[in-house]
Motif scaffolding. Structure first.
Motif, PDB file in Angstrom:
ATOM      1  N   LEU A 251      -6.544  -9.731  -8.891  1.00 19.65           N
ATOM      2  CA  LEU A 251      -6.290 -10.276  -7.565  1.00 19.65           C
ATOM      3  C   LEU A 251      -5.185  -9.508  -6.855  1.00 19.65           C
ATOM      4  CD1 LEU A 251      -6.987 -12.493  -5.544  1.00 19.65           C
ATOM      5  CD2 LEU A 251      -5.262 -13.926  -6.639  1.00 19.65           C
ATOM      6  N   LYS A 252      -4.135  -9.159  -7.592  1.00 20.79           N
ATOM      7  CA  LYS A 252      -3.035  -8.390  -7.012  1.00 20.79           C
ATOM      8  C   LYS A 252      -3.529  -7.023  -6.556  1.00 20.79           C
ATOM      9  CE  LYS A 252       1.298  -8.751  -8.481  1.00 20.79           C
ATOM     10  NZ  LYS A 252       2.475  -8.640  -9.374  1.00 20.79           N
ATOM     11  N   LYS A 253      -4.397  -6.403  -7.369  1.00 17.99           N
ATOM     12  CA  LYS A 253      -4.948  -5.088  -7.023  1.00 17.99           C
ATOM     13  C   LYS A 253      -5.785  -5.187  -5.747  1.00 17.99           C
ATOM     14  CE  LYS A 253      -7.911  -1.424  -8.772  1.00 17.99           C
ATOM     15  NZ  LYS A 253      -8.809  -1.006  -9.849  1.00 17.99           N
ATOM     16  N   LYS A 254      -6.639  -6.216  -5.652  1.00 19.33           N
ATOM     17  CA  LYS A 254      -7.485  -6.388  -4.455  1.00 19.33           C
ATOM     18  C   LYS A 254      -6.628  -6.663  -3.221  1.00 19.33           C
ATOM     19  CE  LYS A 254     -11.450  -5.964  -6.486  1.00 19.33           C
ATOM     20  NZ  LYS A 254     -12.288  -4.827  -6.276  1.00 19.33           N
ATOM     21  N   ASN A 255      -5.580  -7.455  -3.375  1.00 22.53           N
ATOM     22  CA  ASN A 255      -4.700  -7.744  -2.237  1.00 22.53           C
ATOM     23  C   ASN A 255      -3.979  -6.488  -1.761  1.00 22.53           C
ATOM     24  OD1 ASN A 255      -5.337 -10.432  -2.023  1.00 22.53           O
ATOM     25  ND2 ASN A 255      -3.655 -11.115  -3.333  1.00 22.53           N
ATOM     26  N   SER A 256      -3.547  -5.647  -2.691  1.00 23.30           N
ATOM     27  CA  SER A 256      -2.863  -4.418  -2.278  1.00 23.30           C
ATOM     28  C   SER A 256      -3.850  -3.461  -1.604  1.00 23.30           C
ATOM     29  CB  SER A 256      -2.176  -3.755  -3.471  1.00 23.30           C
ATOM     30  OG  SER A 256      -3.125  -3.251  -4.387  1.00 23.30           O
ATOM     31  N   GLU A 257      -5.089  -3.419  -2.102  1.00 19.30           N
ATOM     32  CA  GLU A 257      -6.100  -2.586  -1.445  1.00 19.30           C
ATOM     33  C   GLU A 257      -6.368  -3.078  -0.032  1.00 19.30           C
ATOM     34  OE1 GLU A 257      -9.566  -2.624  -3.910  1.00 19.30           O
ATOM     35  OE2 GLU A 257      -8.644  -1.419  -5.481  1.00 19.30           O
ATOM     36  N   ALA A 258      -6.467  -4.391   0.126  1.00 22.86           N
ATOM     37  CA  ALA A 258      -6.705  -4.957   1.459  1.00 22.86           C
ATOM     38  C   ALA A 258      -5.537  -4.659   2.384  1.00 22.86           C
ATOM     39  CB  ALA A 258      -6.931  -6.464   1.353  1.00 22.86           C
ATOM     40  N   GLU A 259      -4.307  -4.739   1.871  1.00 23.82           N
ATOM     41  CA  GLU A 259      -3.123  -4.441   2.677  1.00 23.82           C
ATOM     42  C   GLU A 259      -3.137  -2.978   3.125  1.00 23.82           C
ATOM     43  OE1 GLU A 259       0.288  -4.962   4.772  1.00 23.82           O
ATOM     44  OE2 GLU A 259      -0.888  -6.520   3.814  1.00 23.82           O
ATOM     45  N   ASN A 260      -3.500  -2.083   2.208  1.00 19.31           N
ATOM     46  CA  ASN A 260      -3.578  -0.661   2.558  1.00 19.31           C
ATOM     47  C   ASN A 260      -4.637  -0.415   3.625  1.00 19.31           C
ATOM     48  OD1 ASN A 260      -1.557   0.061   0.780  1.00 19.31           O
ATOM     49  ND2 ASN A 260      -2.969   0.507  -0.900  1.00 19.31           N
ATOM     50  N   LEU A 261      -5.775  -1.102   3.507  1.00 15.49           N
ATOM     51  CA  LEU A 261      -6.823  -0.944   4.513  1.00 15.49           C
ATOM     52  C   LEU A 261      -6.383  -1.473   5.870  1.00 15.49           C
ATOM     53  CD1 LEU A 261      -9.994  -1.839   2.412  1.00 15.49           C
ATOM     54  CD2 LEU A 261      -9.316   0.409   3.255  1.00 15.49           C
ATOM     55  N   ARG A 262      -5.636  -2.588   5.878  1.00 13.00           N
ATOM     56  CA  ARG A 262      -5.139  -3.109   7.156  1.00 13.00           C
ATOM     57  C   ARG A 262      -4.166  -2.132   7.804  1.00 13.00           C
ATOM     58  NH1 ARG A 262      -5.603  -8.175   4.501  1.00 13.00           N
ATOM     59  NH2 ARG A 262      -3.515  -8.048   3.616  1.00 13.00           N
ATOM     60  N   LYS A 263      -3.302  -1.514   6.989  1.00 12.59           N
ATOM     61  CA  LYS A 263      -2.356  -0.530   7.523  1.00 12.59           C
ATOM     62  C   LYS A 263      -3.090   0.667   8.103  1.00 12.59           C
ATOM     63  CE  LYS A 263       1.548  -1.605   4.502  1.00 12.59           C
ATOM     64  NZ  LYS A 263       2.371  -1.125   3.380  1.00 12.59           N
ATOM     65  N   ARG A 264      -4.095   1.143   7.376  1.00 16.04           N
ATOM     66  CA  ARG A 264      -4.859   2.297   7.874  1.00 16.04           C
ATOM     67  C   ARG A 264      -5.586   1.951   9.160  1.00 16.04           C
ATOM     68  NH1 ARG A 264      -8.657   4.471   3.453  1.00 16.04           N
ATOM     69  NH2 ARG A 264      -9.297   5.777   5.185  1.00 16.04           N
TER      70      ARG A 264
END
Length: 195
Positions: A40-53
């Motif tokens: 879950l932490k990995k998916k949340n960090s991926e989602a955060e990176n996608l939002r930043k991009r």
């Protein structure tokens, strides 16, 4: 005769049994909370990176659209503006016709039924004038086809109960007078008796 019975029995196909779903359950791994939290932490960090991009790329996309618009010819830009203006005008005409239909559908229990079932564009001419007579005819025809959409008449429906004035405090004689002169006289009597 017994030979025929044997041949009939032998022509039947054997039944195939499917494996029970319990076998699949045994192969699954038990729930591991730490592994689930890590995933879950990995998916949340991926989602955060996608939002930043996405936030970084939004201005670039806007700039690309501006460049594309700048490369269009004047006629193409005017055509796009004309199409957008026509779309806004069509929406306004549909809203005006819908309002007119709703206002004329006073015989319907729910006037929005009439709005939803009529083709609103059919009642406007090229000049944008709304044909109210055609709307009235269409509404009358619609009520003939769907009489259950009609507003119930007051005569045939259940009656509302009339209030019974003899109930409550007025029914046991403790009714206060409603005439101001009587109220004043009662107050004066109480004041004189209390002296």
């Amino acid at each position: 005769m017994p030979e025929n019975e044997e041949t009939e029995q032998s022509t039947e196909e054997p039944q195939v049994t499917e494996p029970a779903p319990e076998a699949d359950v045994a192969e699954e791994e038990p729930f591991d909370r730490k592994r689930a939290e890590a995933a879950l932490k990995k998916k949340n960090s991926e989602a955060e990176n996608l939002r930043k991009r996405l936030k970084e790329l939004e201005p670039l996309a806007k700039r690309a659209q501006e460049l594309e618009d700048a490369q269009k010819t004047e006629a193409e830009r005017l055509n796009d503006q004309l199409a957008a203006a026509r779309e806004r005008a069509d929406k306004a005409v549909r809203a005006a016709v819908a309002s007119k239909v709703e206002a004329l559908a006073r015989d319907f229990a729910d006037p929005e039924d009439a709005v939803g079932s009529l083709d609103l564009t059919a009642y406007v001419d090229e000049d944008g004038v709304i044909d109210t007579d055609a709307i009235k005819e269409a509404l009358a025809d619609l009520l003939k086809r769907k009489p259950h959409w009609a507003r119930p008449s007051d005569e045939g429906g259940p009656r509302r109960p009339a209030p019974d004035r003899t109930q409550g405090s007025s029914g046991n004689g403790n009714r206060s007078p409603s005439d101001p002169a009587q109220i004043f006289a009662g107050l004066m009597d109480q004041a004189l008796k209390g002296r």
